[in-house]
Scaffold this motif. Structure first.
Motif, PDB file in Angstrom:
ATOM      1  N   TYR A 143      67.596 -35.026  70.353  1.00  0.00           N
ATOM      2  CA  TYR A 143      66.979 -36.168  69.658  1.00  0.00           C
ATOM      3  C   TYR A 143      67.817 -36.648  68.473  1.00  0.00           C
ATOM      4  N   LEU A 144      69.133 -36.552  68.634  1.00  0.00           N
ATOM      5  CA  LEU A 144      70.037 -36.983  67.579  1.00  0.00           C
ATOM      6  C   LEU A 144      70.792 -38.254  67.942  1.00  0.00           C
ATOM      7  N   LEU A 145      70.718 -38.649  69.232  1.00  0.00           N
ATOM      8  CA  LEU A 145      71.502 -39.788  69.698  1.00  0.00           C
ATOM      9  C   LEU A 145      70.800 -40.443  70.880  1.00  0.00           C
TER      10      LEU A 145
ATOM     11  N   GLU B  11      78.846 -44.056  64.415  1.00  0.00           N
ATOM     12  CA  GLU B  11      77.563 -43.490  64.827  1.00  0.00           C
ATOM     13  C   GLU B  11      77.696 -42.005  65.139  1.00  0.00           C
ATOM     14  N   MET B  12      78.789 -41.618  65.797  1.00  0.00           N
ATOM     15  CA  MET B  12      79.002 -40.202  66.102  1.00  0.00           C
ATOM     16  C   MET B  12      79.182 -39.396  64.825  1.00  0.00           C
ATOM     17  N   SER B  13      79.881 -39.955  63.847  1.00  0.00           N
ATOM     18  CA  SER B  13      80.068 -39.263  62.575  1.00  0.00           C
ATOM     19  C   SER B  13      78.728 -39.016  61.886  1.00  0.00           C
ATOM     20  N   SER B  14      77.867 -40.015  61.887  1.00  0.00           N
ATOM     21  CA  SER B  14      76.536 -39.860  61.280  1.00  0.00           C
ATOM     22  C   SER B  14      75.694 -38.842  62.047  1.00  0.00           C
ATOM     23  N   THR B  15      75.819 -38.874  63.382  1.00  0.00           N
ATOM     24  CA  THR B  15      75.059 -37.947  64.221  1.00  0.00           C
ATOM     25  C   THR B  15      75.469 -36.503  63.957  1.00  0.00           C
ATOM     26  N   LEU B  16      76.762 -36.273  63.826  1.00  0.00           N
ATOM     27  CA  LEU B  16      77.247 -34.913  63.588  1.00  0.00           C
ATOM     28  C   LEU B  16      76.883 -34.429  62.187  1.00  0.00           C
ATOM     29  N   ASP B  17      76.763 -35.337  61.247  1.00  0.00           N
ATOM     30  CA  ASP B  17      76.279 -34.954  59.918  1.00  0.00           C
ATOM     31  C   ASP B  17      74.836 -34.485  60.003  1.00  0.00           C
TER      32      ASP B  17
ATOM     33  N   SER C 224      83.388 -26.331  64.918  1.00  0.00           N
ATOM     34  CA  SER C 224      84.458 -26.116  63.954  1.00  0.00           C
ATOM     35  C   SER C 224      84.929 -27.482  63.451  1.00  0.00           C
ATOM     36  N   PRO C 225      85.619 -27.548  62.317  1.00  0.00           N
ATOM     37  CA  PRO C 225      86.116 -28.846  61.823  1.00  0.00           C
ATOM     38  C   PRO C 225      86.984 -29.574  62.848  1.00  0.00           C
ATOM     39  N   LEU C 226      87.806 -28.827  63.597  1.00  0.00           N
ATOM     40  CA  LEU C 226      88.665 -29.456  64.595  1.00  0.00           C
ATOM     41  C   LEU C 226      87.850 -30.071  65.732  1.00  0.00           C
ATOM     42  N   ILE C 227      86.869 -29.329  66.217  1.00  0.00           N
ATOM     43  CA  ILE C 227      86.041 -29.835  67.323  1.00  0.00           C
ATOM     44  C   ILE C 227      85.179 -31.008  66.854  1.00  0.00           C
ATOM     45  N   LYS C 228      84.694 -30.918  65.628  1.00  0.00           N
ATOM     46  CA  LYS C 228      83.893 -32.020  65.080  1.00  0.00           C
ATOM     47  C   LYS C 228      84.735 -33.295  65.008  1.00  0.00           C
TER      48      LYS C 228
ATOM     49  N   HIS D  52      86.381 -38.616  67.457  1.00  0.00           N
ATOM     50  CA  HIS D  52      87.449 -39.457  67.990  1.00  0.00           C
ATOM     51  C   HIS D  52      87.208 -39.844  69.441  1.00  0.00           C
ATOM     52  N   GLU D  53      86.720 -38.892  70.250  1.00  0.00           N
ATOM     53  CA  GLU D  53      86.534 -39.117  71.691  1.00  0.00           C
ATOM     54  C   GLU D  53      85.142 -39.682  71.953  1.00  0.00           C
TER      55      GLU D  53
END
Length: 257
Positions: A107-109, A125-131, A143-147, A152-153
């Motif tokens: 329920y985040l996206l 939108e993805m950046s906000s969702t991951l926050d 991890s920061p790399l996967i985030k 990006h993808e």
């Protein structure tokens, strides 16, 4: 080479037949996940360009000049074809990525709204969702790399451009290197291609059908590129030789004057 191609296709085919998804399977904040990120980055710009240049350099050191010219032209044709086909097929099939579907299950996206946005808007939108994911009650930690990779993808899933890139390059390079009597490098390239497909599925970027289709398409593009260049290369060689001969005559004339 064809046998290796078949093995590469069998793995995602089995996953598809078993209706098995590799995401979420591993801990995405682990060292293994970060290693998969670096592996998948070898097919992502700008690192993908470096990968192609490295393969060309290895070919240059092991092939004769005529073979290398044919090798270079075949890789150029294969890469341009795979890039163009990937750009056309993704918006045509409009398939959501596994990570986006999972975020929707939390329920985040909303994937329908998400994929109706422009690429820049999807990244935001993805950046906000991951926050928001950081504060959600979730079993997955990035991890920061996967985030950063998820941010990006944000394109569509089908087909897997990374797998298409890896298979096309592997098929073409393996053909020429095997002709030159080299067995080690083709073997390493096939292992790299397998790793690329697994990394895309494990990191939540692609479904098994995406990887399977890209494996088949990459092999076909590689073989057709080899066939086309082999058919046209004699004529290209004649044109090149004619141009060099004219250049020598022109240079000689200028020198005499």
């Amino acid at each position: 080479m064809i046998f290796g191609w078949a093995i590469l296709a069998i793995i995602p085919a089995i996953l598809l037949l078993l209706n098995t998804s590799l995401f979420p399977l591993i801990e995405l904040d682990s060292t293994f996940a970060n290693l998969l990120f670096w592996l998948t980055s070898t097919g992502t710009a700008p690192y993908g360009v470096a990968t192609v240049l490295l393969v060309l350099l290895l070919g240059y050191r092991r092939l004769s000049k005529p073979q290398f010219m044919s090798f270079f032209l075949t890789i150029s044709l294969g890469m341009c074809t795979s890039l163009g086909l990937n750009s056309y097929l993704k918006p045509y099939f409009n398939e959501s990525r596994p990570n986006a579907v999972w975020l929707e299950s939390q329920y985040l996206l909303n994937t329908d709204n998400f994929y109706s946005l422009t690429k820049a808007e999807r990244k935001s939108e993805m950046s906000s969702t991951l926050d928001r994911l950081n504060y959600a009650n979730s079993d997955i930690t990035l991890s920061p790399l996967i985030k950063q990779h998820w941010k990006h993808e944000v394109g569509f899933a089908f087909p897997s451009g990374h797998t298409l890139f890896a298979l096309t390059l592997t098929m073409i390079a393996s053909y020429y290197l095997l002709l030159a009597g080299n067995l080690v490098l083709p073997g390493l390239l096939f292992v790299w291609s397998i790793g690329m497909g697994f990394s895309r599925m494990l990191l939540g970027m692609h479904w098994s059908q995406d990887v399977l289709a890209s494996t088949i398409l990459g092999g076909i593009i590689g073989l057709l590129s080899i066939l086309v260049i082999h058919k046209t290369f004699p004529y290209l060689s004649l044109i090149y030789s004619s141009l060099m001969e004219k250049r020598k005559k022109l240079t000689g004339t200028q020198y005499n004057e």
